[in-house]
Design a protein around this motif. Structure first.
Motif, PDB file in Angstrom:
ATOM      1  N   CYS A   1       0.830  -1.210   0.000  1.00 10.40           N
ATOM      2  CA  CYS A   1       0.000   0.000   0.000  1.00 10.40           C
ATOM      3  C   CYS A   1       0.865   1.260   0.000  1.00 10.40           C
ATOM      4  O   CYS A   1       0.501   2.270  -0.602  1.00 10.40           O
TER       5      CYS A   1
ATOM      6  N   ARG B   1       0.590   4.180  -2.990  1.00  9.51           N
ATOM      7  CA  ARG B   1       0.483   5.626  -2.764  1.00  9.51           C
ATOM      8  C   ARG B   1       1.600   6.370  -3.488  1.00  9.51           C
ATOM      9  O   ARG B   1       1.363   7.377  -4.155  1.00  9.51           O
TER      10      ARG B   1
ATOM     11  N   LEU C   1      -5.512  -7.970   0.108  1.00 13.75           N
ATOM     12  CA  LEU C   1      -4.889  -6.749  -0.397  1.00 13.75           C
ATOM     13  C   LEU C   1      -5.610  -6.208  -1.630  1.00 13.75           C
ATOM     14  O   LEU C   1      -5.551  -5.004  -1.905  1.00 13.75           O
TER      15      LEU C   1
ATOM     16  N   GLU D   1      -8.034  -3.584  -0.468  1.00 11.39           N
ATOM     17  CA  GLU D   1      -7.327  -2.422   0.077  1.00 11.39           C
ATOM     18  C   GLU D   1      -6.719  -1.578  -1.036  1.00 11.39           C
ATOM     19  O   GLU D   1      -6.775  -0.344  -1.008  1.00 11.39           O
ATOM     20  N   LEU D   2      -6.166  -2.235  -2.024  1.00  7.16           N
ATOM     21  CA  LEU D   2      -5.476  -1.511  -3.089  1.00  7.16           C
ATOM     22  C   LEU D   2      -6.437  -0.805  -4.032  1.00  7.16           C
ATOM     23  O   LEU D   2      -6.059   0.170  -4.691  1.00  7.16           O
TER      24      LEU D   2
END
Length: 374
Positions: free
Chosen positions: A211, A215, A252, A255-256
């Motif tokens: 993560c 970003r 993930l 989340e991604l």
């Protein structure tokens, strides 16, 4: 670390599903080459659509996951004049695209920028996979107009984690981010059409920094971040990750998705990860070799990069013959016949580069029932 000028980060996550992988990175593109597939179905001679080229075997990193560690990092570099001549030849024969990557870091070849520009001039679509450390502003300015896409291999989201996995110094992480920020700024200023991306190989040693990298990639001005699974080369000396299972990291994916916006997407290769966990192939024979080829840093043409050092997959050498002579020659014919009759694909990489293409070709030759009910 500086961000691209006037760069704004959007928090809009309402990205259409088809836009999340608009380059079909977790799929294949052979469906767009119907004419060549048709010729293949008719058993006609076809030249590859795509080639991978290793300009040099030298590398400035020693990544823990390196699939080609068994080669021993020899000091080999393709001779520029020969390579340019052969690039012109393959373009005339019908090869459409090349990716410079391979055994080492492409930008350790002293003439890499010139070779890229030549490839573009003769009509080839050109791409690069690089660790990005040597992609300096003067090089970027020269190659951007000639390049279709540039993908940076970066296996962590923090300098410390990056240094551990790449077996280098933490400062290389900052160099990569600075270089790619510069490339993104140059692309905007020059209106170049080159797609820019980063790629992370998901490992137990870096999953908690993914993560962070998403970003950074978005803020740097990349178009995408690919998160892909490890694929073990049976010849590799390293056994460190061969038993990894990706079910533990599937969370993930959700989340991604929060990093996606209209300008940036995380491509979490879920299907490929699940294929790795399942551990087998959806076909019984490798049929993809006529559509691609691999040129190593010693000038050898291979049918499969996974089986380098196995001479049954070596078609010839460009220092000795033209590409055309090699492609229509007896060694390649014998190799394809051996692959067809003898290759045990259970010994191949589960997620090899041609896996999705092999699935597609297998279905074409072995269609299921009811195919006429479209």
């Amino acid at each position: 670390m500086t961000l691209p000028e006037n760069h704004q980060v959007s928090t809009d996550t309402a990205v259409p599903a088809q836009a999340r992988d608009r380059f079909r990175i977790d799929g294949h593109k052979l469906i767009y080459h119907v004419e060549r597939v048709y010729k293949w179905l008719q058993d006609a001679l076809i030249y590859p659509i795509y080639m991978e080229i290793s300009p040099t075997s030298r590398c400035n990193h020693r990544c823990l996951f390196c699939a080609l560690d068994y080669l021993g990092y020899p000091n080999r570099t393709l001779e520029t004049a020969m390579l340019k001549e052969r690039l012109t030849e393959i373009a005339h024969l019908g090869v459409k695209s090349i990716m410079f990557a391979g055994e080492g870091e492409p930008f350790l070849h002293p003439d890499m920028a010139d070779i890229i520009c030549h490839s573009h001039r003769v009509g080839l679509d050109v791409a690069l996979t690089t660790n990005g450390v040597l992609l300096k502003p003067d090089i970027a300015e020269k190659i951007l107009p000639a390049t279709t896409w540039i993908k940076v291999s970066i296996a962590a989201g923090t300098p410390e984690n990056y240094a551990y996995i790449h077996q280098t110094q933490p400062r290389d992480f900052d160099r990569v981010i600075e270089n790619m920020t510069t490339v993104a700024n140059l692309r905007r200023k020059t209106n170049a059409k080159c797609a820019l991306g980063m790629q992370l190989l998901l490992l137990p040693d870096n999953y908690d920094t993914v993560c962070d990298l998403a970003r950074i990639a978005r803020e740097t001005g990349m178009d995408y971040l690919v998160v892909k699974p490890y694929s073990h080369n049976p010849l590799s000396k390293t056994q460190r990750y061969k038993d990894i299972k990706y079910n533990d990291y599937i969370y993930l994916d959700e989340e991604l998705k929060t990093f996606n916006n209209k300008d940036f997407n995380v491509i979490f290769r879920l299907d490929t990860m699940q294929r790795w966990d399942h551990g087998d192939h959806a076909y019984n024979r490798c049929q993809a070799l006529p559509f691609w080829s691999y040129l190593d840093a010693a000038g050898n043409i291979w049918g499969c990069s996974t089986h380098m050092n196995d001479n049954r997959f070596c078609y010839g050498n460009l220092y000795a013959d033209t590409f055309q002579a090699i492609w229509v020659g007896p060694k390649r014919k014998a190799s394809l016949q051996w692959v067809r009759d003898n290759l045990d694909i259970s010994q191949c990489r589960v997620n090899c580069r041609m896996d999705k293409i092999n699935q597609y070709l297998w279905e074409l030759k072995h269609p299921p029932q009811h195919v006429n009910f479209i």
